[in-house]
Design an enzyme around this catalytic site. Structure first.
Site, mmCIF file in Angstrom:
data_model
loop_
_atom_site.group_PDB
_atom_site.id
_atom_site.type_symbol
_atom_site.label_atom_id
_atom_site.label_comp_id
_atom_site.label_asym_id
_atom_site.label_seq_id
_atom_site.Cartn_x
_atom_site.Cartn_y
_atom_site.Cartn_z
ATOM 1 N N ASN A 109 -87.781 -6.555 -18.553
ATOM 2 C CA ASN A 109 -87.558 -5.724 -17.373
ATOM 3 C C ASN A 109 -86.074 -5.437 -17.161
ATOM 4 O O ASN A 109 -85.223 -6.288 -17.415
ATOM 5 C CB ASN A 109 -88.129 -6.399 -16.124
ATOM 6 C CG ASN A 109 -89.629 -6.614 -16.230
ATOM 7 O OD1 ASN A 109 -90.280 -6.028 -17.091
ATOM 8 N ND2 ASN A 109 -90.170 -7.456 -15.368
ATOM 9 N N HIS A 136 -83.900 -5.734 -22.608
ATOM 10 C CA HIS A 136 -83.825 -4.273 -22.595
ATOM 11 C C HIS A 136 -82.741 -3.753 -21.668
ATOM 12 O O HIS A 136 -82.736 -2.580 -21.310
ATOM 13 C CB HIS A 136 -85.194 -3.668 -22.256
ATOM 14 C CG HIS A 136 -86.228 -3.900 -23.330
ATOM 15 N ND1 HIS A 136 -87.584 -3.755 -23.115
ATOM 16 C CD2 HIS A 136 -86.090 -4.266 -24.632
ATOM 17 C CE1 HIS A 136 -88.240 -4.031 -24.248
ATOM 18 N NE2 HIS A 136 -87.358 -4.356 -25.173
ATOM 19 N N GLY A 209 -97.472 -10.361 -17.631
ATOM 20 C CA GLY A 209 -97.355 -8.959 -17.219
ATOM 21 C C GLY A 209 -96.725 -8.026 -18.229
ATOM 22 O O GLY A 209 -96.010 -7.113 -17.854
ATOM 23 N N THR A 210 -97.029 -8.249 -19.502
ATOM 24 C CA THR A 210 -96.568 -7.284 -20.506
ATOM 25 C C THR A 210 -97.740 -6.833 -21.352
ATOM 26 O O THR A 210 -98.623 -7.634 -21.671
ATOM 27 C CB THR A 210 -95.457 -7.855 -21.411
ATOM 28 O OG1 THR A 210 -95.143 -6.877 -22.434
ATOM 29 C CG2 THR A 210 -95.825 -9.176 -22.064
HETATM 30 C C1 BJW Z 1 -99.750 -7.128 -14.365
HETATM 31 C C2 BJW Z 1 -99.832 -6.833 -13.031
HETATM 32 C C3 BJW Z 1 -99.666 -7.904 -12.140
HETATM 33 C C4 BJW Z 1 -100.074 -5.000 -14.083
HETATM 34 N N1 BJW Z 1 -99.442 -9.131 -12.626
HETATM 35 N N2 BJW Z 1 -99.544 -8.361 -14.820
HETATM 36 C C5 BJW Z 1 -92.537 -2.793 -35.253
HETATM 37 C C6 BJW Z 1 -93.803 -2.254 -35.247
HETATM 38 C C7 BJW Z 1 -94.060 -1.047 -34.605
HETATM 39 C C8 BJW Z 1 -93.044 -0.362 -33.939
HETATM 40 C C9 BJW Z 1 -91.780 -0.898 -33.943
HETATM 41 C C10 BJW Z 1 -91.534 -2.085 -34.585
HETATM 42 N N3 BJW Z 1 -90.226 -2.397 -34.417
HETATM 43 C C11 BJW Z 1 -89.644 -1.424 -33.682
HETATM 44 C C12 BJW Z 1 -90.567 -0.497 -33.383
HETATM 45 C C13 BJW Z 1 -90.324 0.740 -32.601
HETATM 46 C C14 BJW Z 1 -90.326 0.503 -31.120
HETATM 47 C C15 BJW Z 1 -91.704 -0.003 -30.706
HETATM 48 O O1 BJW Z 1 -91.936 -1.144 -30.441
HETATM 49 N N4 BJW Z 1 -92.659 0.915 -30.623
HETATM 50 C C16 BJW Z 1 -94.029 0.559 -30.235
HETATM 51 C C17 BJW Z 1 -94.345 1.154 -28.858
HETATM 52 C C18 BJW Z 1 -94.983 1.046 -31.293
HETATM 53 N N5 BJW Z 1 -89.300 -0.446 -30.726
HETATM 54 C C19 BJW Z 1 -88.045 -0.071 -30.549
HETATM 55 O O2 BJW Z 1 -87.688 1.084 -30.768
HETATM 56 C C20 BJW Z 1 -87.036 -1.124 -30.130
HETATM 57 N N6 BJW Z 1 -85.913 -1.036 -30.970
HETATM 58 C C21 BJW Z 1 -85.907 -1.502 -32.217
HETATM 59 O O3 BJW Z 1 -86.794 -2.173 -32.685
HETATM 60 O O4 BJW Z 1 -84.800 -1.143 -32.916
HETATM 61 C C22 BJW Z 1 -84.722 -1.486 -34.282
HETATM 62 C C23 BJW Z 1 -83.315 -1.131 -34.741
HETATM 63 C C24 BJW Z 1 -82.586 -2.049 -35.417
HETATM 64 C C25 BJW Z 1 -81.284 -1.741 -35.834
HETATM 65 C C26 BJW Z 1 -80.736 -0.505 -35.517
HETATM 66 C C27 BJW Z 1 -81.464 0.425 -34.816
HETATM 67 C C28 BJW Z 1 -82.763 0.105 -34.415
HETATM 68 C C29 BJW Z 1 -86.512 -0.826 -28.728
HETATM 69 C C30 BJW Z 1 -87.566 -0.912 -27.693
HETATM 70 C C31 BJW Z 1 -86.972 -0.484 -26.335
HETATM 71 C C32 BJW Z 1 -88.016 -0.416 -25.247
HETATM 72 N N7 BJW Z 1 -87.439 0.237 -24.106
HETATM 73 C C33 BJW Z 1 -88.227 0.384 -22.895
HETATM 74 C C34 BJW Z 1 -87.424 1.254 -21.907
HETATM 75 C C35 BJW Z 1 -86.283 0.426 -21.313
HETATM 76 C C36 BJW Z 1 -85.442 1.215 -20.381
HETATM 77 C C37 BJW Z 1 -86.151 1.634 -19.128
HETATM 78 O O5 BJW Z 1 -86.810 0.835 -18.445
HETATM 79 O O6 BJW Z 1 -86.056 2.816 -18.817
HETATM 80 O O7 BJW Z 1 -88.539 -0.887 -22.350
HETATM 81 S S1 BJW Z 1 -89.833 1.088 -23.219
HETATM 82 C C38 BJW Z 1 -90.682 0.131 -21.973
HETATM 83 O O8 BJW Z 1 -91.656 -0.722 -22.618
HETATM 84 C C39 BJW Z 1 -89.618 -0.793 -21.380
HETATM 85 C C40 BJW Z 1 -90.369 -2.083 -21.269
HETATM 86 O O9 BJW Z 1 -89.470 -3.167 -21.187
HETATM 87 C C41 BJW Z 1 -91.221 -2.075 -22.499
HETATM 88 C C42 BJW Z 1 -92.396 -3.000 -22.443
HETATM 89 O O10 BJW Z 1 -93.306 -2.618 -21.453
HETATM 90 P P1 BJW Z 1 -94.080 -3.726 -20.609
HETATM 91 O O11 BJW Z 1 -93.134 -4.537 -19.851
HETATM 92 O O12 BJW Z 1 -94.996 -4.444 -21.507
HETATM 93 O O13 BJW Z 1 -94.848 -2.836 -19.539
HETATM 94 P P2 BJW Z 1 -96.266 -2.084 -19.649
HETATM 95 O O14 BJW Z 1 -96.317 -1.077 -18.579
HETATM 96 O O15 BJW Z 1 -96.525 -1.619 -21.023
HETATM 97 O O16 BJW Z 1 -97.338 -3.221 -19.354
HETATM 98 C C43 BJW Z 1 -97.487 -3.770 -18.055
HETATM 99 C C44 BJW Z 1 -98.499 -4.904 -18.143
HETATM 100 O O17 BJW Z 1 -98.559 -5.543 -16.872
HETATM 101 C C45 BJW Z 1 -99.929 -4.438 -18.450
HETATM 102 O O18 BJW Z 1 -100.454 -5.248 -19.495
HETATM 103 C C46 BJW Z 1 -100.692 -4.679 -17.150
HETATM 104 O O19 BJW Z 1 -102.052 -5.075 -17.357
HETATM 105 C C47 BJW Z 1 -99.901 -5.809 -16.545
HETATM 106 N N8 BJW Z 1 -99.951 -5.904 -15.077
HETATM 107 N N9 BJW Z 1 -100.063 -5.449 -12.920
HETATM 108 C C48 BJW Z 1 -99.421 -9.299 -13.987
HETATM 109 N N10 BJW Z 1 -99.723 -7.689 -10.801
#
Ligand code: BJW
Ligand code: ZN
Length: 264
Positions: A109, A136, A209-210
């Site tokens: 977050n 992040h 919560g991820t």
């Molecule tokens: C509750 C609830 C309640 C609801 N109680 N729970 C390997 C495999 C495949 C792809 C890749 C890989 N390696 C890299 C990638 C690419 C990419 C990636 O992962 N893509 C996938 C989507 C396929 N990753 C990247 O690009 C990363 N970079 C990287 O790997 O670079 C390599 C590199 C190396 C060297 C040079 C150059 C590059 C970077 C990832 C950055 C993610 N950024 C974001 C935006 C941040 C800024 C912003 O906020 O604006 O981060 S994206 C967004 O997703 C944000 C979050 O932190 C992140 C995760 O989301 P999160 O927290 O899981 O939220 P939700 O909404 O998805 O889920 C919420 C959950 O809560 C749900 O499950 C609900 O059920 C639950 N919930 N209410 C408890 N009350």
């Protein structure tokens, strides 16, 4: 290891016993942890990205193409976060980390709510043991896209609506951007290494919560499992980690974290 899914009093009791008895705990949190504070999640029913496609906004390409649009989104989210407060889940985690020496909170977050909870829970004491590794970045900071200088953002710069020029770096006049990690960008190598190191050494990884789809953060709990530690998941919905969880608790983080982490 048992693989129990679905919430029962037994699961919660077992999870509580595992956590209270663990020597070293690593916690990985995501947007769901802040949902009860009123911060929208990214994916799912009322996710931030139902109306904005992620590839339009959270990428370096989007910022290069339309920095105004990206800034409008982040200004809206900054003002939203400024009006939110830590919820009982953040508070329970912070209190546990302050009490339970070898606990590391790792968060995806950017909202700063774990940090605020740590400072509030520590009161006049040292919040350091409850401060999160923010994988992040932080929405409350600006970073210069030219020279890399980082500063606390001035949240109340001008009106929230309407066209504005993008903020410029006070040092080199380069375009400022939020100090967060976008898709395709590398996470801070030192932070990431520390997170994996703690996960490798942990008796239990508590995942809260991820959706566990964004890498490399989603691999952190796997590291604990591979080293023989337990994985406890708290989420109202199943995730790709659920089949591998030692205990999976379906529910909201606020009430569940209190039940798992507060002292008897
Ligand atoms: C509750 C609830 C309640 C609801 N109680 N729970 C390997 C495999 C495949 C792809 C890749 C890989 N390696 C890299 C990638 C690419 C990419 C990636 O992962 N893509 C996938 C989507 C396929 N990753 C990247 O690009 C990363 N970079 C990287 O790997 O670079 C390599 C590199 C190396 C060297 C040079 C150059 C590059 C970077 C990832 C950055 C993610 N950024 C974001 C935006 C941040 C800024 C912003 O906020 O604006 O981060 S994206 C967004 O997703 C944000 C979050 O932190 C992140 C995760 O989301 P999160 O927290 O899981 O939220 P939700 O909404 O998805 O889920 C919420 C959950 O809560 C749900 O499950 C609900 O059920 C639950 N919930 N209410 C408890 N009350
Ligand atoms: Zn600069």
């Amino acid at each position: 290891v048992d693989r129990v899914q679905g919430l029962s009093a037994d699961d919660a009791d077992r999870a509580r016993a595992v956590l209270q008895g663990a020597e070293r705990v690593v916690v990985l949190t995501g947007a769901g942890t802040s949902a009860e504070s009123g911060v929208p999640t990214f994916r799912g029913e009322e996710g931030l990205w139902r109306s904005f496609r992620p590839e339009e906004l959270a990428t370096p390409e989007a910022f290069a193409r339309d920095p105004e649009l990206v800034w409008t989104w982040y200004r809206w989210r900054r003002s939203l976060v400024a009006d939110c407060s830590p919820n009982p889940g953040h508070v329970a985690l912070a209190r546990f980390a302050l009490r339970h020496g070898a606990t590391t909170i790792v968060t995806q977050n950017v909202d700063g709510l774990h940090t605020r909870a740590a400072i509030e829970a520590a009161d006049v004491g040292d919040p350091a043991p409850a401060l999160p590794l923010e994988l992040h970045g932080a929405i409350g900071r600006d970073r210069c896209s030219a020279c890399g200088a980082v500063r606390e953002a001035l949240v109340l710069e001008g009106p929230a609506e309407g066209p504005r020029t993008i903020p410029r770096c006070p040092i080199c006049d380069g375009p400022l951007r939020p100090d967060v990690v976008w898709f395709g960008e590398a996470l801070d190598a030192e932070l990431l290494e520390r997170a994996f190191e703690r996960a490798r050494g942990a008796d239990v990884c508590l995942v809260v919560g991820t959706s566990a789809v964004v890498q490399p953060a989603a691999s952190i709990p796997i590291t604990t499992l591979e080293r023989g530690g337990a994985l406890i998941e708290v989420n109202p919905e199943p995730t790709p980690l659920t089949p591998r969880a030692t205990i999976s608790l379906r529910g909201k983080s606020g009430p569940l974290l209190g039940a798992l982490l507060d002292p008897a």
